[in-house]
Write a protein that holds these residues in place. Structure first.
Motif, short mmCIF file in Angstrom:
data_model
loop_
_atom_site.label_atom_id
_atom_site.label_comp_id
_atom_site.label_asym_id
_atom_site.label_seq_id
_atom_site.Cartn_x
_atom_site.Cartn_y
_atom_site.Cartn_z
N ALA A 270 0.83 -1.20 0.00
CA ALA A 270 0.00 0.00 0.00
C ALA A 270 0.87 1.25 0.00
N SER A 271 1.95 1.21 0.77
CA SER A 271 2.87 2.35 0.81
C SER A 271 3.52 2.58 -0.54
N ALA A 273 2.27 1.79 -3.35
CA ALA A 273 1.23 2.27 -4.26
C ALA A 273 1.10 3.78 -4.18
N THR A 274 1.19 4.32 -2.95
CA THR A 274 1.09 5.78 -2.79
C THR A 274 2.29 6.48 -3.39
N GLU A 275 3.37 5.76 -3.57
CA GLU A 275 4.56 6.34 -4.19
C GLU A 275 4.52 6.21 -5.71
N SER A 280 -0.94 -2.04 -5.35
CA SER A 280 -2.08 -1.70 -4.51
C SER A 280 -2.29 -2.78 -3.48
#
Length: 293
Positions: A270-271, A273-275, A280
């Motif tokens: 998830a981390s 994905a934010t980058e 995801s």
């Protein structure tokens, strides 16, 4: 297990050896070395597409020593053994979560081994890179590990690492540390990182830590047809925690640690994905076709 010859290898570390494209002279503090920075140079492995950090690239004028060649051979043998066990039959269900993650067990050579299976929305290649080449960063997103570091890179696919595990079982199982020989390869389309315990002069038994021993085990990241950013993650765990601990407590602690590990991998995904790394969060729920019986 094979022990490195006295003197030579350890002395090279003390003197700040540069057998590799990236120096391993400061291997005790990997976060402080330039070759472990986020922007270090990487090469793409043509066969697998894996991004290999510069510090794992050997200098052309430094061929493998006899000891290093033996390490690679041992790593290949560990991978073959672990892969065979991972894909063997007659596994028994230990516990399954509502999201589909499950831990199975079986007896192998008189020892109880554990197999975790679950899906994660991250490509097999990228997860291999996170778990093998970025080992020093793992404790920042996985609290089940207190310390991880590379002791000695051998070649692009092989190294010797040191790991300290956090307390488990509500503190009943105290901190354990491990020195592991690791080797990865692509096997039948899966990215497999295998390893097992080994002795190394740079990391003798540590004060106030119980040195555990790992038999041949592995992480296997299998691709899922039709979804390049989804993988079936499996973890074969064959470990002896040492000390006087009832087997029932060990079983609960190890299966719990495996469930925690994959949960932290999903958090890491998830981390990422934010980058903007095209990953995801995923869960096993509603995904069919899990392997094993």
């Amino acid at each position: 297990l094979l022990a490195p010859s006295e003197g030579g290898m350890l002395q090279r570390f003390i003197e700040g050896s540069t057998l590799y494209e990236g120096s391993v002279g400061n291997f005790y503090s990997p976060f402080e070395t330039p070759e472990n920075s986020d922007d270090e140079d990487e090469d793409i492995c043509e066969d697998s597409g894996v991004k290999i950090p510069k510090r794992f690239k050997r200098k052309k004028d430094h061929p493998l020593t006899e000891q290093e060649a033996e390490y690679i051979k041992m790593g290949e043998e560990m991978l073959t053994s672990a892969w065979r066990t991972l894909n063997s039959i007659d596994w028994k269900l230990e516990k399954q979560l509502e999201n589909g993650d499950r831990v199975q067990v079986k007896q192998v050579n008189g020892k109880k081994v554990f197999r975790l299976t679950g899906y994660v929305n991250i490509s097999p290649r990228q997860l291999l890179e996170e778990l093998f080449y970025k080992i020093e960063q793992v404790p920042t997103w996985n609290p089940t590990l207190v310390d991880c570091r590379t002791i000695q890179p051998i070649d692009e696919h092989t190294d010797i690492s040191y790991q300290v595990c956090a307390e488990a079982g509500g503190g009943v199982v105290s901190t354990r540390d491990f020195v592991n020989l690791r080797h990865w390869a692509v096997v039948e389309g899966a990215y497999v990182s295998a390893g097992g315990s080994i002795t190394h002069p740079a990391m003798p038994p540590q004060h106030k830590k119980v040195r555990g021993e790992n038999g041949p085990g592995c992480f296997a990241m299998r691709p899922v047809e039709g979804d390049p950013d989804l993988c079936l993650f499996q973890w074969l765990l064959d470990t002896d925690l040492k000390g006087w601990i009832p087997q029932s407590i060990i079983d609960k602690a190890l299966s719990g640690a495996q469930f925690d590990y994959i949960a932290h991998i999903r958090t890491r995904a998830a981390s990422l994905a934010t980058e903007g790394l095209n990953t995801s969060v995923a869960s096993c729920v509603d995904i069919v076709g899990q392997t094993g019986t």
